[in-house]
Design a protein around this motif. Structure first.
Motif, PDB file in Angstrom:
ATOM      1  N   ARG A   1      -8.570  -5.481  -2.913  1.00  0.00           N
ATOM      2  CA  ARG A   1      -7.522  -4.750  -3.329  1.00  0.00           C
ATOM      3  C   ARG A   1      -6.140  -5.626  -3.660  1.00  0.00           C
ATOM      4  O   ARG A   1      -6.387  -6.464  -3.102  1.00  0.00           O
TER       5      ARG A   1
ATOM      6  N   LEU B   1      -1.255   5.221   6.972  1.00  0.00           N
ATOM      7  CA  LEU B   1      -2.054   4.311   7.428  1.00  0.00           C
ATOM      8  C   LEU B   1      -2.190   4.306   8.950  1.00  0.00           C
ATOM      9  O   LEU B   1      -3.161   3.941   9.417  1.00  0.00           O
TER      10      LEU B   1
ATOM     11  N   GLU C   1       1.003  -1.112   0.032  1.00  0.00           N
ATOM     12  CA  GLU C   1       0.167   0.235   0.117  1.00  0.00           C
ATOM     13  C   GLU C   1       0.851   1.343  -0.124  1.00  0.00           C
ATOM     14  O   GLU C   1       0.563   2.261  -0.606  1.00  0.00           O
ATOM     15  N   LYS C   2       2.040   1.125   0.684  1.00  0.00           N
ATOM     16  CA  LYS C   2       2.953   2.218   0.590  1.00  0.00           C
ATOM     17  C   LYS C   2       3.724   2.415  -0.619  1.00  0.00           C
ATOM     18  O   LYS C   2       4.739   3.319  -0.718  1.00  0.00           O
TER      19      LYS C   2
ATOM     20  N   ILE D   1      -6.397  -3.047   7.893  1.00  0.00           N
ATOM     21  CA  ILE D   1      -5.252  -4.125   7.240  1.00  0.00           C
ATOM     22  C   ILE D   1      -5.215  -5.071   8.301  1.00  0.00           C
ATOM     23  O   ILE D   1      -5.357  -6.572   8.033  1.00  0.00           O
TER      24      ILE D   1
ATOM     25  N   SER E   1      -3.379  -5.410  -3.039  1.00  0.00           N
ATOM     26  CA  SER E   1      -2.338  -5.721  -1.813  1.00  0.00           C
ATOM     27  C   SER E   1      -2.772  -7.157  -1.123  1.00  0.00           C
ATOM     28  O   SER E   1      -2.095  -8.019  -0.446  1.00  0.00           O
TER      29      SER E   1
ATOM     30  N   SER F   1      -0.699   6.722   0.921  1.00  0.00           N
ATOM     31  CA  SER F   1      -1.565   6.012   1.915  1.00  0.00           C
ATOM     32  C   SER F   1      -1.032   5.915   3.295  1.00  0.00           C
ATOM     33  O   SER F   1      -0.724   5.090   3.758  1.00  0.00           O
TER      34      SER F   1
END
Length: 204
Positions: free
Chosen positions: A193, A79, A21-22, A158, A195, A77
């Motif tokens: 998603r 988090l 995500e990063k 997550i 990920s 993103s």
């Protein structure tokens, strides 16, 4: 950087999702910490995964520590909120989700590592009661909200997604999807998603 882990660990999955995500590229080195020839202790004396090896060779371990560090590596993103109260709320969700996995692993090890005559049904029941209580709390706290905290995906979602995925992987007989449709809706949304889809544990 290099991430030492496995394809079945929910803690490793959480870190992998955060890194994806990063948009931080990390090489995954597979390690079976239960194997006699495991070398994980060379990087983590606790013998646990995940373990992140930085470019300079320094090791960072514990999924919560790695996830927090990874969130600082890119502005993409965000988090974990910056505000102390918001941050604590997200980290509490993470602790709850990790606790589900902790209890699940303890219950599973009891029946997979011990001979039948040495197993403790009371111990297993204690762990399963923790899981049931935690799932109920997750469902209550999520309510009709789209996300666990705030109006966008955070580390809370997550972590919860990884815990729910671990339940499906290791405890398919637990009918949490029917019991908590709001958790199921969140999980199905997360699985859309890349990920999450890319890090799903392999079929047994």
């Amino acid at each position: 950087m290099k991430l030492i882990g496995s394809l079945t660990s929910p803690y490793v999955r959480k870190v992998r999702i955060v890194l994806l995500e990063k948009k931080v590229d990390v090489d995954l080195e597979l390690e079976n910490v239960w194997a006699a020839d495991t070398k994980i202790a060379l990087n983590n004396p606790l013998g646990k995964i995940p373990c992140l090896i930085l470019d300079d060779g320094e090791a960072i371990y514990d999924s919560r520590v790695i996830a927090e560090y990874a969130d600082t590596l890119s502005p993409v993103s965000k988090l974990i909120p910056a505000g102390s109260r918001e941050r604590a709320a997200v980290k509490t969700w993470e602790a709850l989700a990790d606790g589900v996995e902790d209890a699940g692993i303890l219950a599973r090890l009891e029946v997979t590592l011990r001979p039948l005559e040495q197993q403790s049904p009371e111990w297993v029941n204690r762990q399963m009661s923790k899981i049931n209580a935690a799932l109920a709390q997750m469902s209550r706290a999520l309510g009709e909200n789209a996300w666990c905290h705030g109006n966008q995906m955070t580390l809370a979602d997550i972590a919860v997604g990884c815990a729910l995925g671990y339940m499906l992987f290791r405890f398919p007989d637990i009918t949490w999807q029917a019991q908590y449709p709001n958790l199921d809706a969140l999980y199905q949304k997360l699985m859309q998603r890349p990920s999450f889809a890319e890090t799903a544990p392999p079929a047994a």
